[in-house]
Design a protein around this motif. Structure first.
Motif, short mmCIF file in Angstrom:
data_model
loop_
_atom_site.label_atom_id
_atom_site.label_comp_id
_atom_site.label_asym_id
_atom_site.label_seq_id
_atom_site.Cartn_x
_atom_site.Cartn_y
_atom_site.Cartn_z
N GLU A 73 34.39 25.18 13.61
CA GLU A 73 34.64 24.69 15.01
C GLU A 73 34.87 23.37 15.46
O GLU A 73 35.80 22.62 15.96
CB GLU A 73 33.89 25.48 16.31
N THR A 74 34.03 22.54 14.46
CA THR A 74 33.98 21.15 14.81
C THR A 74 34.64 20.43 13.62
O THR A 74 34.95 19.18 13.63
CB THR A 74 32.34 20.49 14.57
N ALA A 75 35.19 21.08 12.58
CA ALA A 75 35.94 20.40 11.62
C ALA A 75 37.15 19.60 12.15
O ALA A 75 37.28 18.51 11.51
CB ALA A 75 36.17 21.27 10.28
N PRO A 76 37.81 20.14 12.90
CA PRO A 76 39.17 19.53 12.97
C PRO A 76 38.91 18.35 14.31
O PRO A 76 39.63 17.79 14.80
CB PRO A 76 40.23 20.68 13.76
N ALA A 80 34.42 11.65 19.07
CA ALA A 80 34.14 11.71 20.32
C ALA A 80 34.04 13.11 20.75
O ALA A 80 33.12 13.58 21.60
CB ALA A 80 35.18 11.12 21.39
N GLU A 81 35.03 13.79 20.35
CA GLU A 81 34.84 15.49 20.88
C GLU A 81 33.63 16.07 20.08
O GLU A 81 32.90 16.91 20.66
CB GLU A 81 36.23 16.30 20.20
N PHE A 82 33.45 15.70 18.62
CA PHE A 82 32.31 16.20 17.93
C PHE A 82 31.04 15.85 18.79
O PHE A 82 30.21 16.81 18.87
CB PHE A 82 32.53 15.73 16.71
N SER A 83 30.81 14.69 19.19
CA SER A 83 29.84 14.25 20.02
C SER A 83 29.60 15.11 21.22
O SER A 83 28.50 15.55 21.57
CB SER A 83 29.87 12.83 20.19
#
Length: 166
Positions: A73-76, A80-83
């Motif tokens: 889910e976090t790969a792309p 900021a989105e990851f955080s």
């Protein structure tokens, strides 16, 4: 049999998801819904791709499948989105990075194990060939010995015992 609205199901499932990470029995008691129903909802949500951990409330207790799903889910995502994702799920970015690294190493180890397995099969094949050659050699020697024994018995029967050897 009670029917629950989709909104109610999602609200209940959010309690099972990070960061709350409540257990199924806790949610069942608080919401007045049977545990079997909640387990079924959780299973269906997992099949849809949601991250709903089954063990423990800490992310380190999650199954490898759940950790892998978070990595996917976090790969792309941008940083900021990851955080934001990590804050929403109650995760530390370092944890997700460690899981990502573990996934990458697992694939590297698989290739290495495959190579090792091929080498072991090749060595085993060589060993089998050597043993087969040795077996054929011993079979020939045994056949020759049996033939000599048979010939010596026939010679003894025809000419009698050779007493000169005594």
């Amino acid at each position: 049999m009670k029917h629950y609205s989709a909104e109610r199901k999602e609200a209940v499932l959010r309690k099972l998801a990070p960061p709350m990470n409540l257990t199924v029995p806790e949610v069942a008691e608080a919401e007045g819904i049977s545990t079997a129903t909640l387990y079924n909802w959780r299973k269906q949500a997992r099949e849809r791709g949601q991250v709903l951990p089954s063990r423990g409330s800490t992310p380190e207790g999650w199954s490898s499948e759940e950790k892998f799903r978070v990595v996917l889910e976090t790969a792309p995502m941008t940083e900021a989105e990851f955080s934001a994702y990590c804050r929403e799920k109650g995760l530390y970015p370092e944890q997700v990075e460690a899981w990502r690294q573990a996934c990458m190493e697992a694939n590297a180890n698989a290739a290495e194990q495959d190579k090792r397995s091929r080498q072991e099969r090749k060595a085993e094949h060589k060993r089998m060939k050597k043993l087969e050659r040795e077996l054929r050699r011993k079979d020939k020697a045994l056949a020759e010995t049996a033939a000599l024994l048979t010939l010596s018995k026939k010679a003894e029967a025809i000419w009698g015992r050779n007493d000169e050897d005594d």
